[in-house]
Write a protein that holds these residues in place. Structure first.
Motif, PDB file in Angstrom:
ATOM      1  N   SER A 296       0.810  -1.220   0.000  1.00  0.00           N
ATOM      2  CA  SER A 296       0.000   0.000   0.000  1.00  0.00           C
ATOM      3  C   SER A 296       0.842   1.267   0.000  1.00  0.00           C
ATOM      4  CB  SER A 296      -0.922   0.012   1.230  1.00  0.00           C
ATOM      5  OG  SER A 296      -1.865  -1.035   1.160  1.00  0.00           O
ATOM      6  N   SER A 297       2.130   1.158   0.347  1.00  0.00           N
ATOM      7  CA  SER A 297       3.001   2.328   0.423  1.00  0.00           C
ATOM      8  C   SER A 297       3.915   2.448  -0.800  1.00  0.00           C
ATOM      9  CB  SER A 297       3.846   2.247   1.700  1.00  0.00           C
ATOM     10  OG  SER A 297       3.029   2.142   2.845  1.00  0.00           O
ATOM     11  N   ALA A 298       3.532   1.831  -1.913  1.00  0.00           N
ATOM     12  CA  ALA A 298       4.404   1.783  -3.087  1.00  0.00           C
ATOM     13  C   ALA A 298       4.696   3.158  -3.676  1.00  0.00           C
ATOM     14  CB  ALA A 298       3.781   0.882  -4.149  1.00  0.00           C
ATOM     15  N   CYS A 299       3.837   4.136  -3.465  1.00  0.00           N
ATOM     16  CA  CYS A 299       4.057   5.474  -4.031  1.00  0.00           C
ATOM     17  C   CYS A 299       5.074   6.290  -3.235  1.00  0.00           C
ATOM     18  CB  CYS A 299       2.736   6.250  -4.093  1.00  0.00           C
ATOM     19  SG  CYS A 299       1.735   5.834  -5.540  1.00  0.00           S
ATOM     20  N   GLN A 300       5.428   5.831  -2.040  1.00  0.00           N
ATOM     21  CA  GLN A 300       6.425   6.499  -1.198  1.00  0.00           C
ATOM     22  C   GLN A 300       6.097   7.986  -0.988  1.00  0.00           C
ATOM     23  OE1 GLN A 300       9.919   4.914  -3.600  1.00  0.00           O
ATOM     24  NE2 GLN A 300      10.724   4.654  -1.521  1.00  0.00           N
ATOM     25  N   ASN A 301       4.869   8.281  -0.643  1.00  0.00           N
ATOM     26  CA  ASN A 301       4.455   9.677  -0.464  1.00  0.00           C
ATOM     27  C   ASN A 301       5.146  10.327   0.733  1.00  0.00           C
ATOM     28  OD1 ASN A 301       2.487  10.106  -2.590  1.00  0.00           O
ATOM     29  ND2 ASN A 301       1.217   8.604  -1.522  1.00  0.00           N
ATOM     30  N   VAL A 302       5.525  11.584   0.543  1.00  0.00           N
ATOM     31  CA  VAL A 302       6.078  12.418   1.606  1.00  0.00           C
ATOM     32  C   VAL A 302       5.393  13.779   1.504  1.00  0.00           C
ATOM     33  CG1 VAL A 302       8.142  13.493   2.580  1.00  0.00           C
ATOM     34  CG2 VAL A 302       8.311  11.259   1.469  1.00  0.00           C
ATOM     35  N   ARG A 303       5.055  14.363   2.658  1.00  0.00           N
ATOM     36  CA  ARG A 303       4.470  15.709   2.671  1.00  0.00           C
ATOM     37  C   ARG A 303       5.195  16.548   3.710  1.00  0.00           C
ATOM     38  NH1 ARG A 303       0.444  12.030   2.081  1.00  0.00           N
ATOM     39  NH2 ARG A 303      -0.864  12.189   0.214  1.00  0.00           N
ATOM     40  N   ILE A 304       5.675  17.716   3.282  1.00  0.00           N
ATOM     41  CA  ILE A 304       6.362  18.648   4.178  1.00  0.00           C
ATOM     42  C   ILE A 304       5.510  19.899   4.290  1.00  0.00           C
ATOM     43  CG2 ILE A 304       8.430  20.040   4.554  1.00  0.00           C
ATOM     44  CD1 ILE A 304       8.737  17.156   2.221  1.00  0.00           C
ATOM     45  N   PHE A 305       5.162  20.290   5.523  1.00  0.00           N
ATOM     46  CA  PHE A 305       4.359  21.489   5.756  1.00  0.00           C
ATOM     47  C   PHE A 305       5.175  22.513   6.541  1.00  0.00           C
ATOM     48  CE2 PHE A 305       1.239  18.115   5.232  1.00  0.00           C
ATOM     49  CZ  PHE A 305       0.322  18.690   4.352  1.00  0.00           C
ATOM     50  N   ILE A 306       5.285  23.715   5.987  1.00  0.00           N
ATOM     51  CA  ILE A 306       5.862  24.837   6.715  1.00  0.00           C
ATOM     52  C   ILE A 306       4.696  25.598   7.330  1.00  0.00           C
ATOM     53  CG2 ILE A 306       7.239  26.944   6.548  1.00  0.00           C
ATOM     54  CD1 ILE A 306       8.534  25.723   4.024  1.00  0.00           C
ATOM     55  N   LEU A 307       4.624  25.601   8.646  1.00  0.00           N
ATOM     56  CA  LEU A 307       3.503  26.229   9.344  1.00  0.00           C
ATOM     57  C   LEU A 307       3.776  27.710   9.542  1.00  0.00           C
ATOM     58  CD1 LEU A 307       2.987  23.557  12.172  1.00  0.00           C
ATOM     59  CD2 LEU A 307       2.150  23.505   9.812  1.00  0.00           C
ATOM     60  N   TYR A 308       2.768  28.531   9.317  1.00  0.00           N
ATOM     61  CA  TYR A 308       2.868  29.954   9.615  1.00  0.00           C
ATOM     62  C   TYR A 308       1.592  30.407  10.293  1.00  0.00           C
ATOM     63  CZ  TYR A 308       0.164  30.513   5.259  1.00  0.00           C
ATOM     64  OH  TYR A 308      -0.798  30.418   4.277  1.00  0.00           O
ATOM     65  N   ASP A 309       1.598  31.611  10.772  1.00  0.00           N
ATOM     66  CA  ASP A 309       0.470  32.161  11.525  1.00  0.00           C
ATOM     67  C   ASP A 309      -0.802  32.140  10.685  1.00  0.00           C
ATOM     68  OD1 ASP A 309      -1.334  33.618  12.988  1.00  0.00           O
ATOM     69  OD2 ASP A 309       0.000  35.285  13.409  1.00  0.00           O
ATOM     70  N   GLY A 310      -1.640  31.128  10.909  1.00  0.00           N
ATOM     71  CA  GLY A 310      -2.917  31.053  10.215  1.00  0.00           C
ATOM     72  C   GLY A 310      -2.977  30.098   9.047  1.00  0.00           C
ATOM     73  N   GLY A 311      -1.871  29.400   8.727  1.00  0.00           N
ATOM     74  CA  GLY A 311      -1.936  28.500   7.579  1.00  0.00           C
ATOM     75  C   GLY A 311      -0.677  27.680   7.422  1.00  0.00           C
ATOM     76  N   ALA A 312      -0.497  27.114   6.210  1.00  0.00           N
ATOM     77  CA  ALA A 312       0.666  26.269   5.945  1.00  0.00           C
ATOM     78  C   ALA A 312       0.944  26.226   4.455  1.00  0.00           C
ATOM     79  CB  ALA A 312       0.438  24.862   6.482  1.00  0.00           C
ATOM     80  N   ILE A 313       2.214  26.032   4.129  1.00  0.00           N
ATOM     81  CA  ILE A 313       2.645  25.716   2.768  1.00  0.00           C
ATOM     82  C   ILE A 313       2.892  24.215   2.755  1.00  0.00           C
ATOM     83  CG2 ILE A 313       4.337  26.190   0.963  1.00  0.00           C
ATOM     84  CD1 ILE A 313       5.110  28.677   2.827  1.00  0.00           C
ATOM     85  N   GLY A 314       2.284  23.489   1.828  1.00  0.00           N
ATOM     86  CA  GLY A 314       2.400  22.037   1.810  1.00  0.00           C
ATOM     87  C   GLY A 314       3.071  21.534   0.539  1.00  0.00           C
ATOM     88  N   ILE A 315       4.259  20.935   0.673  1.00  0.00           N
ATOM     89  CA  ILE A 315       5.013  20.445  -0.476  1.00  0.00           C
ATOM     90  C   ILE A 315       4.943  18.918  -0.511  1.00  0.00           C
ATOM     91  CG2 ILE A 315       7.200  20.513  -1.715  1.00  0.00           C
ATOM     92  CD1 ILE A 315       6.022  23.274  -1.136  1.00  0.00           C
ATOM     93  N   PRO A 316       4.421  18.319  -1.601  1.00  0.00           N
ATOM     94  CA  PRO A 316       4.348  16.861  -1.701  1.00  0.00           C
ATOM     95  C   PRO A 316       5.522  16.297  -2.511  1.00  0.00           C
ATOM     96  CG  PRO A 316       2.989  17.816  -3.407  1.00  0.00           C
ATOM     97  CD  PRO A 316       3.696  18.971  -2.708  1.00  0.00           C
TER      98      PRO A 316
END
Length: 415
Positions: A296-316
């Motif tokens: 089930s993990s064959a796609c090797q997904n990774v998600r990095i979120f930079i949190l800031y005041d009120g939201g986030a930048i999400g890099i997949p």
């Protein structure tokens, strides 16, 4: 509601026609209206105004007043007066007598329509929830300790809510995380199982009347295995090893979880005060690797979120062949891999991958292994960066994380 008011608001926002707006656009509009008028219109109400939800009776005068104020007018009556020419019936073609009769008939129809409109609006104003002023409410919060899990004490004052109103406290953006409270009480508590920066909300009859920041920090790096209920918090010796942050397959299976047959997500959190580090001027480096590519993990997904005041930048990130399933989260939008080419976010995890985010001159560049793969606009005003979270499907490791402001290193893992 008349089209000219919709058109003026669309022009003011500059987002194009409301028929193309996403649900998030309506959420942002609700927030902007609240910031400008100090009055709240729900997302559902706004969608009905723009014909994007099931229509009910005409909008109330109170709703029209708020929209008119947001458009730059004192109230709905002022708006109608200023735009009455747009409701003037067209001139008829033909003899003078016929013209007079035609104008009279059309005028009577317009008067009748306006009468019915205002009659319905007044009726709705008497039968729809009240429009509240946020200054009539108080809402504050405080965590009871450091670390996770953490209980938060909410102190509120909601005497201005109508009798019989439904009063709730919402933990963050998720409407499912609501706690019903009594308007005659003043204290309620809620537990947070994840660190982060959250906008808690005081909600009356589904309208947000006040918000408050909840900042749940970590002492250092926190490792966990995500679950639908309470996550599994790992001891430091389970994820600090060989100068790395690493949650491996053996650690996951030791908790009776099997990433070969089910989606298992392991995470690292670093949520803290980085000092004067803001979204308009920073550089972030993360060196990561997904260590598991079976079942089930064959796609090797990774998600990095930079949190800031009120939201986030999400890099997949993912294996190259899985880019269609990715979603990039910018400051103000979600970029779906099914409708956009995100193939540059597909990588080879045979070795560690270097991800960089560089924000400068109101642009944020995303680089993977030093190749520019995406550029996004950085909105104003600048917002304080609050942390970073890294999530792996199956198992993963982090070799380095660094934040810089100019040439100054603000934070480095230093394993």
């Amino acid at each position: 509601m008349k089209d000219p008011l919709v058109a003026i608001i669309e022009t003011k926002l500059g987002w194009g026609k409301g028929t193309t707006w996403s649900n998030k656009d309506f959420e942002v509009l609700s927030e902007r209206i609240f910031e400008y008028t100090n009055k709240r219109l729900s997302v559902t109400t706004l969608k009905r105004i723009w014909g994007r939800a099931e229509l009910v009776a005409n909008p109330s005068i109170a709703t029209l007043d708020i929209l008119s104020e947001f458009a730059g007018y004192d109230n709905w009556r002022t708006f109608v007066t200023a735009h009455k020419a747009e409701y003037t019936p067209p001139k008829m073609v033909g003899s003078t007598k016929r013209n007079k009769i035609g104008v009279l008939i059309v005028s009577l129809l317009v008067v009748g329509a306006l009468f019915m409109f205002f009659r319905k609006s007044i009726f709705n104003a008497q039968n729809t929830p009240a429009v509240y002023d946020s200054s009539d409410f108080e809402f504050a919060s405080r965590p009871v300790s450091e670390g996770i899990p953490n209980s938060v004490v909410f102190e509120y004052q909601a005497k201005a809510a109508q009798n019989g109103s439904k009063l709730e406290i919402q933990q963050d953006w998720d409407r499912n995380k609501r706690l019903i409270v009594d308007k005659n009480d003043s204290v309620a508590t809620s537990i947070y199982y994840h660190p982060g920066f959250f906008k808690s909300k005081l909600v009356v009859d589904d309208s947000i009347v006040r918000e408050n920041d909840v900042f749940i920090t970590t002492n250092d790096w926190l490792g966990m295995i995500e679950r639908d209920s309470v996550p599994i918090y790992l001891e430091e010796e389970e994820f600090y090893r060989d100068s790395l942050l690493q949650i491996d397959y053996e650690t996951v299976t030791s908790y009776n979880l099997e990433p070969k047959t089910a989606t298992v997500v392991v995470s690292f959190y670093q949520v803290r005060d980085f000092g004067p580090l803001y979204t308009n001027d920073f550089e972030m480096l993360a060196t990561v690797k997904n260590n598991f590519d079976l079942g089930s993990s064959a796609c090797q997904n990774v998600r990095i979120f930079i949190l800031y005041d009120g939201g986030a930048i999400g890099i997949p990130l993912s294996k190259k062949g899985c880019a269609s399933e990715l979603t990039l989260m910018t400051f103000e939008d979600f970029i779906n891999g099914k409708k956009n080419d995100l193939s540059d976010f597909g990588v080879d995890f045979a070795d560690y991958v270097n991800l960089k985010c560089i924000s400068k001159d109101q642009k944020l560049d995303v680089l993977i292994n030093d190749n520019l793969v995406y550029q996004m606009e950085v909105p104003s005003p600048a917002l304080k960066i609050k942390g970073i979270t890294i999530h792996f499907e199956g198992a993963g490791s982090v070799k380095e994380v660094e934040f810089k402001k100019g040439e100054e290193v603000v934070y480095s893992t230093g394993f």
